[in-house]
Scaffold this motif. Structure first.
Motif, short mmCIF file in Angstrom:
data_model
loop_
_atom_site.label_atom_id
_atom_site.label_comp_id
_atom_site.label_asym_id
_atom_site.label_seq_id
_atom_site.Cartn_x
_atom_site.Cartn_y
_atom_site.Cartn_z
N GLY A 1 0.81 -1.21 0.00
CA GLY A 1 0.00 0.00 0.00
C GLY A 1 0.85 1.26 0.00
N PHE B 1 -7.02 6.68 2.84
CA PHE B 1 -6.29 5.41 2.77
C PHE B 1 -5.40 5.21 4.00
CE2 PHE B 1 -2.69 2.79 1.19
CZ PHE B 1 -3.41 1.65 0.90
N TRP C 1 -7.35 4.43 7.16
CA TRP C 1 -7.78 3.03 7.15
C TRP C 1 -6.62 2.11 7.51
CZ3 TRP C 1 -5.98 -1.13 4.32
CH2 TRP C 1 -6.70 -2.32 4.46
#
Length: 306
Positions: A20, A128, A131
């Motif tokens: 990520g 993002f 999270w």
């Protein structure tokens, strides 16, 4: 949860974070360069440091997972605390770099507002990274990994830095270009604050800090529940990574045999290990308990059998 399950969960989480962060760093760096946003480029460097931090965490999990050996009789549990310190230091270095870059930009008299694409990138980053923080800190608490929790806070500071970048970029677009590099300096200060908290927590673990009072009381209560144990005293415990090592003394009837005293100590040890999963080992010294010692233990409000 055994050590292998804990390691596999931590490893899977770290690998997801690395993937990520690679994607997010590439996006921020590209957009920051194209849009001409100092705050966004600084934010990209922060996300890039997350990749290194998570890699360090993953390596720390591997080391702490190793069993005891000839050079490390108590295992490698403190590796995670050491990793947390390294992450904190890495955060400080990253923050100083961001702050210096923003300061140099601030001195530039020809500041230009960034492109609006940087705004949308900052919004994506905030969602993002928040999270990622919630997911990672949840897993960290589940497997009781201080290193993973520290890495989660790295994600949270990245979300905060994106918020600061968003404010700076938006302000710059609406006629206040100076806000963009100022936002970069604010981001730097926020990262340093988080780094100090992570470093101090790791330091406490490396200093053999005792577990909470509730845990100490539970150890005494469990030990005193063993029939034949007259008193429990000098209970000492220290954190060893995510686990706890316990030393204590128990008083038993002086007329019983050594074998019987040893059996009582074994019962107390196994009860503590069974009922408090975080306890890795218990070392018990058995003392013959005289009437005077028994009364002394009672007067000191130590736990006792009826």
């Amino acid at each position: 949860m055994d050590d292998n399950q804990r390691f596999q969960i931590g490893r899977r989480t770290s690998l997801m974070n690395i993937i990520g962060n690679v994607l997010l760093t590439a996006l921020k760096a590209t957009v920051g360069y194209i849009a001409g946003s100092t705050a966004m480029v600084a934010d990209a460097f922060h996300s890039g440091s997350d990749i290194l931090a998570t890699t360090i965490v993953l390596h720390g999990l591997k080391i702490s997972h190793r069993p005891p050996d000839e050079e490390h009789h108590y295992g490698h549990g403190k590796a995670e605390s050491i990793v947390s310190k390294l992450i904190a230091i890495l955060l400080v270095v990253t923050a100083l770099g961001i702050g210096l870059s923003a300061y140099n930009t601030l001195k530039d008299p020809a500041l230009e507002p960034p492109n609006t694409i940087a705004v949308w990138t900052a919004l994506i980053s905030i969602i993002f990274k928040e999270w990622m923080y919630r997911y990672t800190v949840g897993i960290g608490k589940k497997i009781k990994s201080q290193a993973l929790i520290a890495d989660a806070w790295h994600h949270r500071t990245d979300a905060f830095s994106s918020i600061a970048a968003l404010i700076g970029i938006t302000g710059a677009i609406y006629g206040y270009p100076i806000l963009d590099p100022i936002a970069g300096i604010v981001v730097s200060a926020m990262i340093i604050k988080a780094a100090i908290s992570i470093y101090l927590e790791a330091l406490h673990q490396l200093m053999d800090t005792a577990p909470p009072k509730e845990v100490m009381d539970e150890i005494r209560q469990i030990s005193m529940s063993v029939e034949g144990v007259r008193s429990v005293h000098d209970v000492k415990a220290r954190k060893y990574g995510v686990q706890i090592l316990v030393d204590m003394k128990i008083c038993v009837d002086p007329l019983i045999t050594v074998e019987q005293g040893h059996h009582l100590a074994g019962q107390a040890k196994h009860s503590v290990l069974e009922k408090i999963p975080d306890v890795k080992d218990v070392l018990i010294h058995v003392n013959p308990c005289s009437e005077k010692d028994y009364e002394k233990c009672n007067s000191c409000k130590h736990y006792k059998n009826g």
